[in-house]
Design a protein around this motif. Structure first.
Motif, PDB file in Angstrom:
ATOM      1  N   LEU A 172       0.827  -1.178  -0.078  1.00 21.91           N
ATOM      2  CA  LEU A 172       0.050  -0.138   0.129  1.00 21.91           C
ATOM      3  C   LEU A 172       0.896   1.361   0.041  1.00 21.91           C
ATOM      4  O   LEU A 172       1.793   1.442   0.958  1.00 21.91           O
ATOM      5  N   GLU A 173       0.632   2.179  -1.146  1.00 19.54           N
ATOM      6  CA  GLU A 173       1.644   3.312  -1.208  1.00 19.54           C
ATOM      7  C   GLU A 173       0.837   4.528  -1.596  1.00 19.54           C
ATOM      8  O   GLU A 173      -0.550   4.388  -1.795  1.00 19.54           O
ATOM      9  N   ILE A 174       1.389   5.624  -1.279  1.00 21.16           N
ATOM     10  CA  ILE A 174       0.702   6.733  -2.063  1.00 21.16           C
ATOM     11  C   ILE A 174       0.951   7.053  -3.309  1.00 21.16           C
ATOM     12  O   ILE A 174       2.140   6.230  -3.688  1.00 21.16           O
ATOM     13  N   GLN A 191       2.979   8.950  -5.220  1.00 21.48           N
ATOM     14  CA  GLN A 191       4.482   9.111  -5.198  1.00 21.48           C
ATOM     15  C   GLN A 191       5.084   8.046  -4.970  1.00 21.48           C
ATOM     16  O   GLN A 191       6.512   8.088  -5.636  1.00 21.48           O
ATOM     17  N   GLY A 192       4.846   6.966  -4.234  1.00 21.41           N
ATOM     18  CA  GLY A 192       5.599   5.816  -3.945  1.00 21.41           C
ATOM     19  C   GLY A 192       5.556   4.746  -4.884  1.00 21.41           C
ATOM     20  O   GLY A 192       5.890   3.642  -4.365  1.00 21.41           O
ATOM     21  N   VAL A 193       4.344   4.744  -5.660  1.00 22.95           N
ATOM     22  CA  VAL A 193       3.801   3.494  -6.271  1.00 22.95           C
ATOM     23  C   VAL A 193       5.029   3.061  -7.243  1.00 22.95           C
ATOM     24  O   VAL A 193       5.222   1.965  -7.287  1.00 22.95           O
ATOM     25  N   VAL A 233       4.014   1.071   7.975  1.00 20.81           N
ATOM     26  CA  VAL A 233       5.396   1.417   7.878  1.00 20.81           C
ATOM     27  C   VAL A 233       5.404   2.928   7.476  1.00 20.81           C
ATOM     28  O   VAL A 233       5.986   3.771   8.011  1.00 20.81           O
ATOM     29  N   GLY A 234       4.611   3.274   6.540  1.00 17.30           N
ATOM     30  CA  GLY A 234       4.522   4.469   5.895  1.00 17.30           C
ATOM     31  C   GLY A 234       3.800   5.481   6.699  1.00 17.30           C
ATOM     32  O   GLY A 234       2.884   5.361   7.499  1.00 17.30           O
ATOM     33  N   SER A 235       4.500   6.688   6.973  1.00 14.11           N
ATOM     34  CA  SER A 235       4.211   7.577   7.778  1.00 14.11           C
ATOM     35  C   SER A 235       4.689   9.053   7.281  1.00 14.11           C
ATOM     36  O   SER A 235       5.698   9.044   6.407  1.00 14.11           O
ATOM     37  N   PRO A 286      -7.567   7.189   8.950  1.00 16.14           N
ATOM     38  CA  PRO A 286      -8.276   6.601   7.709  1.00 16.14           C
ATOM     39  C   PRO A 286      -7.908   5.048   7.695  1.00 16.14           C
ATOM     40  O   PRO A 286      -8.677   4.230   7.391  1.00 16.14           O
ATOM     41  N   GLN A 287      -6.528   4.837   7.948  1.00 13.52           N
ATOM     42  CA  GLN A 287      -6.064   3.471   7.806  1.00 13.52           C
ATOM     43  C   GLN A 287      -6.855   2.473   8.769  1.00 13.52           C
ATOM     44  O   GLN A 287      -6.919   1.277   8.645  1.00 13.52           O
ATOM     45  N   GLY A 288      -6.677   2.935  10.206  1.00  9.45           N
ATOM     46  CA  GLY A 288      -7.593   2.371  11.229  1.00  9.45           C
ATOM     47  C   GLY A 288      -8.878   2.029  10.737  1.00  9.45           C
ATOM     48  O   GLY A 288      -9.558   0.913  10.686  1.00  9.45           O
TER      49      GLY A 288
HETATM   50  N1  LIG Z   1       9.230   2.238  15.197  1.00  9.97           N
HETATM   51  C1  LIG Z   1      10.709   2.175  15.026  1.00  9.97           C
HETATM   52  O1  LIG Z   1      11.510   1.445  15.674  1.00  9.97           O
HETATM   53  C2  LIG Z   1      11.242   2.843  13.629  1.00  9.97           C
HETATM   54  C3  LIG Z   1      12.577   2.519  13.291  1.00  9.97           C
HETATM   55  C4  LIG Z   1      13.204   3.144  12.186  1.00  9.97           C
HETATM   56  C5  LIG Z   1      12.074   3.952  11.486  1.00  9.97           C
HETATM   57  N2  LIG Z   1      10.913   4.217  11.939  1.00  9.97           N
HETATM   58  C6  LIG Z   1       9.823   4.973  11.181  1.00  9.97           C
HETATM   59  O2  LIG Z   1       9.178   4.105   9.953  1.00  9.97           O
HETATM   60  C7  LIG Z   1       8.909   5.069   9.135  1.00  9.97           C
HETATM   61  C8  LIG Z   1       9.377   4.546   7.566  1.00  9.97           C
HETATM   62  O3  LIG Z   1      10.613   4.802   7.571  1.00  9.97           O
HETATM   63  P1  LIG Z   1      11.526   4.600   6.153  1.00  9.97           P
HETATM   64  O4  LIG Z   1      12.900   4.878   6.125  1.00  9.97           O
HETATM   65  O5  LIG Z   1      10.866   3.530   5.370  1.00  9.97           O
HETATM   66  O6  LIG Z   1      10.813   5.805   5.437  1.00  9.97           O
HETATM   67  P2  LIG Z   1      10.841   6.131   3.735  1.00  9.97           P
HETATM   68  O7  LIG Z   1      10.519   7.586   3.519  1.00  9.97           O
HETATM   69  O8  LIG Z   1      11.848   5.661   3.027  1.00  9.97           O
HETATM   70  O9  LIG Z   1       9.300   5.422   3.384  1.00  9.97           O
HETATM   71  C9  LIG Z   1       8.098   5.746   3.781  1.00  9.97           C
HETATM   72  C10 LIG Z   1       7.174   5.302   2.661  1.00  9.97           C
HETATM   73  O10 LIG Z   1       5.952   5.475   3.319  1.00  9.97           O
HETATM   74  C11 LIG Z   1       5.242   6.326   2.197  1.00  9.97           C
HETATM   75  N3  LIG Z   1       3.963   6.797   2.615  1.00  9.97           N
HETATM   76  C12 LIG Z   1       3.724   7.967   3.116  1.00  9.97           C
HETATM   77  N4  LIG Z   1       2.279   8.114   3.477  1.00  9.97           N
HETATM   78  C13 LIG Z   1       1.889   6.786   3.211  1.00  9.97           C
HETATM   79  C14 LIG Z   1       0.493   6.348   3.283  1.00  9.97           C
HETATM   80  N5  LIG Z   1      -0.641   7.348   3.787  1.00  9.97           N
HETATM   81  N6  LIG Z   1       0.085   5.131   2.977  1.00  9.97           N
HETATM   82  C15 LIG Z   1       1.186   4.346   2.338  1.00  9.97           C
HETATM   83  N7  LIG Z   1       2.220   4.921   2.119  1.00  9.97           N
HETATM   84  C16 LIG Z   1       2.592   5.966   2.640  1.00  9.97           C
HETATM   85  C17 LIG Z   1       6.031   7.043   1.344  1.00  9.97           C
HETATM   86  O11 LIG Z   1       5.556   7.178  -0.097  1.00  9.97           O
HETATM   87  C18 LIG Z   1       7.436   6.218   1.350  1.00  9.97           C
HETATM   88  O12 LIG Z   1       7.537   5.356   0.296  1.00  9.97           O
HETATM   89  C19 LIG Z   1       9.352   6.272   9.295  1.00  9.97           C
HETATM   90  O13 LIG Z   1       8.144   7.084  10.130  1.00  9.97           O
HETATM   91  C20 LIG Z   1      10.481   6.217  10.635  1.00  9.97           C
HETATM   92  O14 LIG Z   1      10.519   7.175  11.392  1.00  9.97           O
HETATM   93  C21 LIG Z   1      10.375   3.633  12.942  1.00  9.97           C
END
Ligand SMILES: NC(=O)c1ccc[n+]([C@@H]2O[C@H](COP(=O)([O-])OP(=O)(O)OC[C@H]3O[C@@H](n4cnc5c(N)ncnc54)[C@H](O)[C@@H]3O)[C@@H](O)[C@H]2O)c1
Ligand SMILES: O=C(O)C[C@H](O)C(=O)O
Length: 349
Positions: free
Chosen positions: A46-48, A50-52, A92-94, A116-118
């Motif tokens: 699942l991506e936005i 820009q990430g597809v 993961v996406g945030s 919305p995801q919830g």
């Molecule tokens: N909890 C932890 O231990 C931990 C550890 C490391 C990183 N993180 C967090 O994990 C997250 C991801 O890190 P990353 O390095 O992969 O970042 P990244 O920027 O490389 O990837 C994030 C991806 O999420 C996508 N995205 C954004 N909004 C979205 C949505 N609404 N639906 C689906 N996809 C969406 C983006 O397009 C991007 O491809 C960050 O928030 C980072 O801080 C958490």
């Protein structure tokens, strides 16, 4: 499965699958590292928009991996499609914090993702869905998703503190000049933030109390700061936030939840080992109900019927030092909860 009935694939949705952690996680999920060497997996990315393209690239490489357990790879930009029938969701996406952004702005931006995801998980996922939130601020993003999914049992929503746990184990082993497999009884309490409390009070190294092995001054001083600030250390040294270790921790979390902590390679073959995960509090250890705080946990693993739950390890003695540390991290989570409630991102109780 020779001679047996073929297992049905488990559907795993990874949000942000085109990002760095997604890229590091997908291939290990497809290889069986998360759900075991006999369990087929259907992947949903699942991506936005820009990430597809990045997700499409990963999907091509997944074909090139020729993974025997991987039954399908689908890409979605719509949460309803992305979570339809999902059994395991890795969120993961945030929205990362950018220059000039206040914490409240970050919480609001992520509320627009995790609310919305919830709701989509609530309405479209499988009845046994289990959720792990990785995207930061992970605990409060998990709270937002959970509170927007009223029909899903609350304990199915968790946030990742396994990376902190693994860091705590790795750094302790390094200091004690011991093998990782000799370390047991470490706990991460509270928030996945710098207020977290890596607790060695009940930890052992090769059977010896860890605080004797490494000294209480270090174990309750520099060690705590090192673990709690490891994310920043990685950013400084690597030039970017942790990726492979974060993906590895997410896989460890789901594997131990689904297959059980006794079966975990991290248990070193012992029974009763525990790990750390952030779960909705039911009031254990004086943590206010509802907030998603890290605690010591075990899982018995799925055994048919209801999916296994994380069980909080009860009855650990909490001394005054630990109490103050736990309370400080929990206070931060309560403040984050109050902020997202004030922003209208979760219904007030
Ligand atoms: N909890 C932890 O231990 C931990 C550890 C490391 C990183 N993180 C967090 O994990 C997250 C991801 O890190 P990353 O390095 O992969 O970042 P990244 O920027 O490389 O990837 C994030 C991806 O999420 C996508 N995205 C954004 N909004 C979205 C949505 N609404 N639906 C689906 N996809 C969406 C983006 O397009 C991007 O491809 C960050 O928030 C980072 O801080 C958490
Ligand atoms: O610390 C960060 O900002 C990234 C991540 O949460 C980590 O712990 O590595």
């Amino acid at each position: 499965m020779a001679g047996g009935e073929a297992r049905r694939p488990i559907t795993v949705t990874v949000t942000g699958a085109g990002g760095q952690i997604g890229y590091a996680a997908l291939f290990r999920i497809a290889s069986g590292a998360m759900l075991g060497p006999e369990q087929p997996v259907a992947l949903r990315l699942l991506e936005i928009p820009q990430g597809v393209q990045a997700a499409e690239g990963a999907a091509l490489e997944l074909v090139d991996g020729a993974f025997p357990l991987l039954t399908s790879v689908d890409i979605a930009t719509d949460a309803a499609a992305g979570f339809a029938g999902t059994n395991i969701a890795l969120l993961v996406g945030s929205r990362p914090r950018t220059a000039g952004m206040e914490r409240a702005d970050l919480l609001a931006a992520n509320g627009a993702i995790f609310g919305p995801q919830g709701r989509a998980i609530n309405d479209h996922a499988a009845d046994d869905v289990r959720v792990l939130v990785v995207g930061n601020p992970a605990n409060t993003n998990a709270l937002i998703a959970q509170r927007n999914a009223p029909d899903v049992p609350a304990e199915r929503f968790t946030a990742l503190t396994r990376l902190d746990h693994n860091r705590a184990v790795g750094l302790l082993a390094e200091r004690a000049d011991a093998a990782v497999a000799d370390v047991a009884g470490v706990t991460i309490w509270g928030n996945h933030s710098t207020t977290q409390y890596p607790d060695l009070s009940h930890a052992t190294v090769a059977g010896r109390p860890a605080l004797d092995a490494v000294g209480a001054e270090w174990g309750r001083g520099a060690y705590i700061e090192r673990v709690a600030n490891r994310g920043a250390e990685i950013i400084e040294v690597r030039g970017g936030s942790s990726v492979a270790s974060a993906a590895n921790a997410a896989i460890d979390h789901v594997r131990d939840w689904v297959l059980g902590t006794d079966a975990s390679p991290a248990s070193g073959g012992t029974t009763g080992a525990w790990t750390s995960a952030a779960l909705p509090s039911t009031g254990h250890y004086g943590i206010p109900e509802g907030i998603i705080a890290s605690v010591p946990v075990r899982s018995a693993g799925d055994a048919g019927g209801e999916p296994a739950r994380w069980e909080v390890v009860d009855g650990l003695e909490i001394d005054a030092f630990s109490r103050a540390r736990i309370d400080a991290s929990v206070a931060e989570l309560v403040a984050e909860r109050d902020q997202v409630e004030a922003l209208g991102l979760i219904p007030s109780e």
